[in-house]
Scaffold this active site. Sequence first.
Site, mmCIF file in Angstrom:
data_model
loop_
_atom_site.group_PDB
_atom_site.id
_atom_site.type_symbol
_atom_site.label_atom_id
_atom_site.label_comp_id
_atom_site.label_asym_id
_atom_site.label_seq_id
_atom_site.Cartn_x
_atom_site.Cartn_y
_atom_site.Cartn_z
ATOM 1 N N HIS A 1 -23.981 20.393 20.443
ATOM 2 C CA HIS A 1 -23.456 19.213 19.735
ATOM 3 C C HIS A 1 -22.022 18.903 20.137
ATOM 4 O O HIS A 1 -21.669 17.752 20.354
ATOM 5 C CB HIS A 1 -23.559 19.403 18.214
ATOM 6 N N HIS B 1 -31.188 12.280 17.066
ATOM 7 C CA HIS B 1 -30.694 13.648 17.256
ATOM 8 C C HIS B 1 -31.237 14.258 18.544
ATOM 9 O O HIS B 1 -30.544 15.030 19.227
ATOM 10 C CB HIS B 1 -31.008 14.547 16.061
ATOM 11 N N ASP C 1 -29.046 15.983 21.547
ATOM 12 C CA ASP C 1 -29.285 17.287 22.181
ATOM 13 C C ASP C 1 -29.441 17.158 23.699
ATOM 14 O O ASP C 1 -28.980 18.021 24.455
ATOM 15 C CB ASP C 1 -30.537 17.955 21.587
ATOM 16 N N HIS D 1 -34.784 21.901 23.845
ATOM 17 C CA HIS D 1 -33.703 22.541 24.603
ATOM 18 C C HIS D 1 -34.204 23.166 25.907
ATOM 19 O O HIS D 1 -33.512 23.130 26.915
ATOM 20 C CB HIS D 1 -33.019 23.613 23.752
ATOM 21 N N HIS E 1 -23.497 45.993 53.472
ATOM 22 C CA HIS E 1 -23.233 45.307 52.194
ATOM 23 C C HIS E 1 -24.037 44.038 52.097
ATOM 24 O O HIS E 1 -23.534 42.977 52.430
ATOM 25 C CB HIS E 1 -21.745 44.971 52.106
HETATM 26 ZN ZN LIG Z 1 -29.228 19.570 17.897
#
Ligand SMILES: [Zn+2]
Length: 440
Positions: free
Chosen positions: A82, A239, A243, A266, A345
């Site tokens: 947010h 909303h 996100d 998400h 390496h």
């Molecule tokens: Zn949210």
Amino acid sequence: MASTPEFQHTVAKTASFSGTALHTGDKVTLKLQPAPVDHGIKFKRKDLQDEPTIDAKIENLKTVERATTIGEGSVRVHTVEHILAALLAMGVDNAIVEMDANEPPIGDGSAQPYVDLIKRAGVIAQDEPRQFFNVREPMHVEAKTGALLVLLPDDKFRISCTQAGPNNRFTQFLSMEVMPAVFEREIAPARTFVYYEDVKPLMDKNLIKGGSLENAIVVRGEAVLSKEPLRFGDEFVRHKILDIIGDLALVGRRIRGHVVAVKPGHATNADLARSIAREQTRRSALAAPRTIPSGDGGLDVDQVMQILPHRFPFLMVDRIVSFETETKCVGVKTVTINEPFFQGHFPGHPVMPGVMQVEAMAQVASILLFKLAKTTSRIGYFMSADGVKFRKPVLPGDTIFVHAELTKSRGERLAKAKCHCVVNDAVVSEAELMFTFLDK
Ligand SMILES: [Zn+2]
């Protein structure tokens, strides 16, 4: 394509606010602070020893369950989406988000408190242009949950989102261009919403101690439970857009493209951010190698060897490309598979050892020291290194541009140099080096 140059922005001054952390229920204070150009957004854990910082970058993404968590080493910051959305949408490119806990105050579950914070701090232009990711051809990610994100070319950053709850209840659609005024009015106030069946087990386990109807809307069947009535008839899709903006902020560049999202979450937002970052890396690698000037203003390898006592295999500078001022220069080292260190390496997965990059920085800085002292009767000894960071692996075939700048020389005896190595326009390592002068 938009042609007016856009400049990077930071906040004008520090501003802070306090509240409750969602997961622990503890009190947390967040301070938003200005940062220099090309700094990006970094979170700082003021409550931990050495106050570690975490870059808000997709490579630091740790988990995407319910909220977005980033981390470096064992340090974590939860629920970053947010505040990241608010920073990006309100035009802030560079800032430090300092907190005395492992997540920002949840506020009312929307981005409104962060927008208020940013407005209190003020937003000011800096003198470097912004970096963009221009979408050239469609990209997409999808998940078994039915989530689908498509990214299309566009000269603006736009999001068109369809949100649908269980059994397609609360299906909502909204399309918008991400701009400060629109974000502030239409998106920032939209609160987090959760489904009762999802949070019930967490509440039972006491995993969301700070959670309440004051910072989330709970959907139970057909019923919508919240402390205050819905702020928009379609608050849920708003909303979801919030996100998406916050998760895609982890790309670290502004996007010029149109995100078409269906039932996003998400996890898919993060997948798209990862695809964009990968595409950006691929493009940087394809960028034409920078031409290396010769002659005036630089030093060829013979001139370098007249100054530095180092020889193969320990000479880590092929050429000095330019002296910007008396105290600033850029050297070049081309890394080939024939370097002796690649044999050990790591065999089968050759990576240039970080200490060799520090050595390259020390050698380039020594050339500056030599130019400044204008004598070969005293030589600079490398004493210590601070703030050493290795950000990306250096591989055979890479050309390293070694930047060195003398920042301090105390009397005749001590000098400090700020150095970093760049490959394909990305910083791969950095360090602050200290030297002392001794007579030969
Ligand atoms: Zn949210």
